[in-house]
Every structure is written in C-alpha cells, then in structure tokens.
Write an enzyme that holds these catalytic residues in place. Structure first.
Site, PDB file in Angstrom:
ATOM      1  N   ASP A 139       0.590  -1.127  -0.027  1.00 39.80           N
ATOM      2  CA  ASP A 139       0.223   0.471  -0.277  1.00 39.80           C
ATOM      3  C   ASP A 139       0.822   1.791   0.283  1.00 39.80           C
ATOM      4  O   ASP A 139       2.021   1.112   0.648  1.00 39.80           O
ATOM      5  CB  ASP A 139      -0.770   0.526   1.587  1.00 39.80           C
ATOM      6  CG  ASP A 139      -2.110   0.688   0.679  1.00 39.80           C
ATOM      7  OD1 ASP A 139      -3.258  -0.248   0.946  1.00 39.80           O
ATOM      8  OD2 ASP A 139      -2.222   2.007   0.843  1.00 39.80           O
ATOM      9  N   ASN A 140       0.221   2.411  -0.650  1.00 36.72           N
ATOM     10  CA  ASN A 140       1.470   3.831  -0.716  1.00 36.72           C
ATOM     11  C   ASN A 140       0.937   4.459   0.325  1.00 36.72           C
ATOM     12  O   ASN A 140       1.198   5.389   0.597  1.00 36.72           O
ATOM     13  CB  ASN A 140       1.354   4.378  -2.071  1.00 36.72           C
ATOM     14  CG  ASN A 140       0.452   4.385  -2.915  1.00 36.72           C
ATOM     15  OD1 ASN A 140      -1.004   4.012  -1.859  1.00 36.72           O
ATOM     16  ND2 ASN A 140      -0.300   5.200  -3.647  1.00 36.72           N
ATOM     17  N   GLY A 182      -5.162   4.291   2.043  1.00 36.61           N
ATOM     18  CA  GLY A 182      -5.231   3.378   2.924  1.00 36.61           C
ATOM     19  C   GLY A 182      -4.843   3.464   4.614  1.00 36.61           C
ATOM     20  O   GLY A 182      -3.753   5.190   4.820  1.00 36.61           O
ATOM     21  N   VAL A 203       2.361   0.547  -6.407  1.00 38.58           N
ATOM     22  CA  VAL A 203       2.502  -0.476  -6.941  1.00 38.58           C
ATOM     23  C   VAL A 203       2.165  -0.420  -8.632  1.00 38.58           C
ATOM     24  O   VAL A 203       2.305  -1.071  -9.628  1.00 38.58           O
ATOM     25  CB  VAL A 203       0.357  -1.197  -6.487  1.00 38.58           C
ATOM     26  CG1 VAL A 203      -0.287  -0.183  -7.708  1.00 38.58           C
ATOM     27  CG2 VAL A 203       0.820  -2.279  -7.925  1.00 38.58           C
ATOM     28  N   LEU A 216       7.746  -3.138  -9.807  1.00 45.75           N
ATOM     29  CA  LEU A 216       7.601  -4.389  -8.613  1.00 45.75           C
ATOM     30  C   LEU A 216       8.367  -5.146  -8.314  1.00 45.75           C
ATOM     31  O   LEU A 216       8.725  -6.643  -9.590  1.00 45.75           O
ATOM     32  CB  LEU A 216       6.098  -5.190  -8.524  1.00 45.75           C
ATOM     33  CG  LEU A 216       4.367  -3.694  -8.379  1.00 45.75           C
ATOM     34  CD1 LEU A 216       3.400  -4.638  -8.372  1.00 45.75           C
ATOM     35  CD2 LEU A 216       5.029  -3.605  -7.072  1.00 45.75           C
ATOM     36  N   SER A 228      -6.415   1.318  -5.186  1.00 41.57           N
ATOM     37  CA  SER A 228      -6.707   2.583  -5.860  1.00 41.57           C
ATOM     38  C   SER A 228      -7.913   2.813  -4.876  1.00 41.57           C
ATOM     39  O   SER A 228      -8.845   2.378  -4.243  1.00 41.57           O
ATOM     40  CB  SER A 228      -8.154   1.349  -6.353  1.00 41.57           C
ATOM     41  OG  SER A 228      -9.176   2.835  -7.347  1.00 41.57           O
ATOM     42  N   GLY A 259       2.332  -8.616 -14.843  1.00 38.67           N
ATOM     43  CA  GLY A 259       3.760  -8.488 -15.166  1.00 38.67           C
ATOM     44  C   GLY A 259       3.997  -9.252 -14.052  1.00 38.67           C
ATOM     45  O   GLY A 259       4.976 -10.967 -14.146  1.00 38.67           O
ATOM     46  N   TYR A 276     -12.454   6.898 -12.119  1.00 40.92           N
ATOM     47  CA  TYR A 276     -12.514   5.652 -11.609  1.00 40.92           C
ATOM     48  C   TYR A 276     -13.257   4.691 -12.640  1.00 40.92           C
ATOM     49  O   TYR A 276     -12.577   3.728 -12.732  1.00 40.92           O
ATOM     50  CB  TYR A 276     -13.295   5.940 -10.403  1.00 40.92           C
ATOM     51  CG  TYR A 276     -13.711   4.167  -9.752  1.00 40.92           C
ATOM     52  CD1 TYR A 276     -12.397   4.079  -8.751  1.00 40.92           C
ATOM     53  CD2 TYR A 276     -14.307   3.696  -9.124  1.00 40.92           C
ATOM     54  CE1 TYR A 276     -13.259   2.854  -7.923  1.00 40.92           C
ATOM     55  CE2 TYR A 276     -14.829   2.596  -8.598  1.00 40.92           C
ATOM     56  CZ  TYR A 276     -14.001   2.079  -8.073  1.00 40.92           C
ATOM     57  OH  TYR A 276     -13.904   0.890  -7.404  1.00 40.92           O
ATOM     58  N   LYS A 290     -10.806   0.516 -14.240  1.00 37.17           N
ATOM     59  CA  LYS A 290     -11.714  -0.266 -13.999  1.00 37.17           C
ATOM     60  C   LYS A 290     -11.953  -1.458 -14.959  1.00 37.17           C
ATOM     61  O   LYS A 290     -11.685  -2.261 -15.088  1.00 37.17           O
ATOM     62  CB  LYS A 290     -12.750   0.056 -13.092  1.00 37.17           C
ATOM     63  CG  LYS A 290     -11.968   0.424 -11.583  1.00 37.17           C
ATOM     64  CD  LYS A 290     -11.335  -0.588 -10.942  1.00 37.17           C
ATOM     65  CE  LYS A 290     -10.919  -0.727  -9.670  1.00 37.17           C
ATOM     66  NZ  LYS A 290     -10.294  -1.218  -8.999  1.00 37.17           N
TER      67      LYS A 290
END
Ligand code: UDP
Length: 320
Positions: A32-33, A37, A58, A62, A76, A103, A146, A150
């Site tokens: 999480d950044n 969160g 993310v 990674l 998100s 990936g 958003y 998605k």
C-alpha cells in the site's frame, strides 16, 4: 507455505483480505502507498510473522523475492470524493498499477484476481445489473477516472488471460461496508453512521430516491475466496448484496437502529450519481454456491461498534 500479495492491503477491503489469508495459513504480503489506506487497519497484523507490509506505489516497478502463488489487486481510491481529489492516481493505479501487478503475476506464474466494480455499469439502464450488461458510463464526468480505469483494468486482465494464458479472475464489487471504512471519505456509510452517533444531521444527497444495495464485508471476502480458490472462471463475476434500498430509506434505518435524535437533511445530488444499483448475483449463486449471509441490521450494528471507537466520533459526547 503458499504466498499471496494483496495490493491495497492497508485499505478497507484489502485489510480484511490480509486477515482471511493469514487465517487460512498463507504468508501474506500487503502492499500500500497509504494515500487512502491506513496502517491502523493492519496494525494488529504486525505481530504475525507470516505478515509483511510493503509501503510502495503499485504503479512503480514491482519486485518480490521468491515464489508467489496469488496476487489480489485491490489498490485504488474507491470513494467518489477520493477519486475526484486523486484523479490521476486513480487512473494510474487502474491502468499502470494493473499492468505492473499482472506483469509480476506472469513472472511468478501466480493466479491473479482483479478487484473491479459495479461502477463499470455506470448509471445503469438495465436493472438489476447482470455481468452481461456493458454499462452506461460517462468517460469525462466526475466518475470517469474510476469507471474507465477499472474498465481498462478488466480489459487488460482479459488480454493477459487470453494472450499469456494466465490464470485470472475479475470480481465486480458492489457497495460494501463494514469496520475500517475510512470515516468521512464521502461515502454514505462512513458519513451517515458517524453523523448519527454524534447526533448531527444526516446528509442525504438529492431527494434520496437513488438506490444502492449494501453488502457486509465478511460476505464479500467469502465470495472472493471462493472465486479465487474454488473456480477457474475468468469472466467477470458480480459480488454484492441484492437487498436494494433508497438512500432515504438507508438514512431512516440508521436513525432507527442508532436511536439517534439526528434529523435528515437534503443536499445537492452530485453529477452522474447512479440512480439505481442492484447486483444480479445469479452467476455467483450458481458458480460459487454463495450468497450474502449477514443481515443489514447485524452488519450496521457491527459497523457502528467500529465507528464508536474511532477518535473523531469518540471525542463527541453523544458518540461515546
Ligand atoms: N450519499 C448521500 N449522502 C452522503 C454521501 C453519499 O446521500 O453523505 C449518496 C450518494 O449521492 C449516492 C449514495 O449515497 O447516491 C451512495 O454513495 P457512495 O458514495 O457511498 O457510493 P456510490 O455507490 O455512489 O459509489
């Protein structure tokens, strides 16, 4: 031991998923950044040696050493206020973030699950919404960042499934609520419940005739678990509670359940606010033998218990 990466692991749903996978015996990496969160959501997991927190965006490269068996991509912003304040980050995490997560899943030969949303249906012209409905989305409206991110994420996930033969899942999540929703993030549950506990006016947008269907978080987590672990179904699957109510009915129910003295007041309706929303869960019922178990009243009482302990509510006399 099987290893799982949960992006958005410090978020509302992500933190409940971290808990579930730990309970199932997994080694869990929560990433999480922390822009929406919170470490408070996972603080109780830090004493568990099978839990690892990675503070990372993310959308950046990674890297994870060793085997990885599952990736659940839940990072998100997810409230209309958040994604309007963080429009570029919302587009990036759905597009670039999904690309990075896919990936990594490809590299590790991990099974991948995308958290998609009922927002892919936009302001729906078909009601209730089955997975076969393609939606009614305004790409340049306030929810476009958003919704389109998605929708792109779903397309990318299907492309990796088809082109790279990857093992993938797509879950379309309808309104979900429960403990650890961020207070006052603009969504109706973490706004109206604290308002009722503090004895403040409950703010209903528009005339409150727009409908939503609210699913308790433990029911959602069970559905996700079954979709990921018990099927190989790669097309989108709706998860949510089909019990539909108007937002005015929702506000009235909160006043009743809390016994609050709060009044209901009406505010302007935000642009492009969907008029109706109810999941058609026939597919999930059949595929996963799943349906929500927690009643509205039970789920709301659990969530009220959580908000009573949140400092912003606790400090007001009527909330204690
Ligand atoms: N809403 C409301 N009062 C609030 C916050 C939201 O009446 O203080 C309404 C909002 O306009 C929408 C519904 O509640 O019609 C659900 O909003 P939320 O932001 O929770 O989720 P959405 O389903 O719109 O993404």
């Amino acid at each position: 031991m099987e290893r799982v990466l949960i992006t958005g692991g410090a978020g509302f749903i992500g933190s409940h998923l971290c808990e579930r996978f730990l309970a199932e015996g997994f080694e869990v990496f929560g990433m999480d950044n922390l822009i929406t969160g919170s470490l408070q959501n996972i603080a109780h997991l830090f004493e568990e040696e099978r839990f690892h927190f990675i503070k990372q965006d993310v959308t950046e490269y990674l890297y994870l050493k060793g085997d990885l068996h599952y990736i659940l991509h839940f990072a998100s912003p997810a409230s209309p206020i958040d994604y309007q304040q963080l429009p570029i980050q919302t587009l990036k995490v759905g597009s670039l973030g999904t690309h990075k997560a896919l990936g990594l899943a490809k590299e590790k030969k991990a099974r991948f699950l995308l958290a998609s949303t009922s927002e892919t249906y936009g302001d729906p012209l078909v009601h209730p919404q089955p997975e076969t409905y393609w939606g009614n989305v305004n790409p340049v409206g306030p929810r476009g960042v958003y919704d389109e991110a998605k929708r792109f994420a779903e397309a990318l996930t299907m492309a990796y499934h088809n082109y790279h033969d990857m093992d993938t899942r797509i879950v379309r999540i309808f309104n979900t609520y429960g403990p650890r929703m961020r207070i006052n993030d603009g969504r109706v549950v973490p706004t109206l419940l604290p308002q009722a506990l503090r004895g403040e006016d409950l703010t209903v947008f528009g005339d409150g005739s727009q409908t939503r269907s609210f699913c308790y978080v433990s029911d959602l987590v069970e559905g996700i678990w079954r979709l990921l672990m018990r099927t190989d179904y790669s097309e989108p699957v709706n998860l949510g509670n089909p019990q539909e109510m108007s937002i005015l009915e929702f506000a009235q129910a909160i006043v009743r359940i809390t016994g609050s003295q709060s009044e209901i007041v009406f505010k302007g309706l935000p642009a492009d606010d969907p008029k109706v929303r109810q999941p058609d869960i026939s597919l999930a019922r059949k595929l996963l033998d799943w349906e929500p178990k927690v009643s509205f009243e039970e789920g709301i009482r659990e969530t009220l218990d959580y908000f009573r302990e949140v400092p912003e509510v606790k400090q007001t006399p009527s909330g204690s």
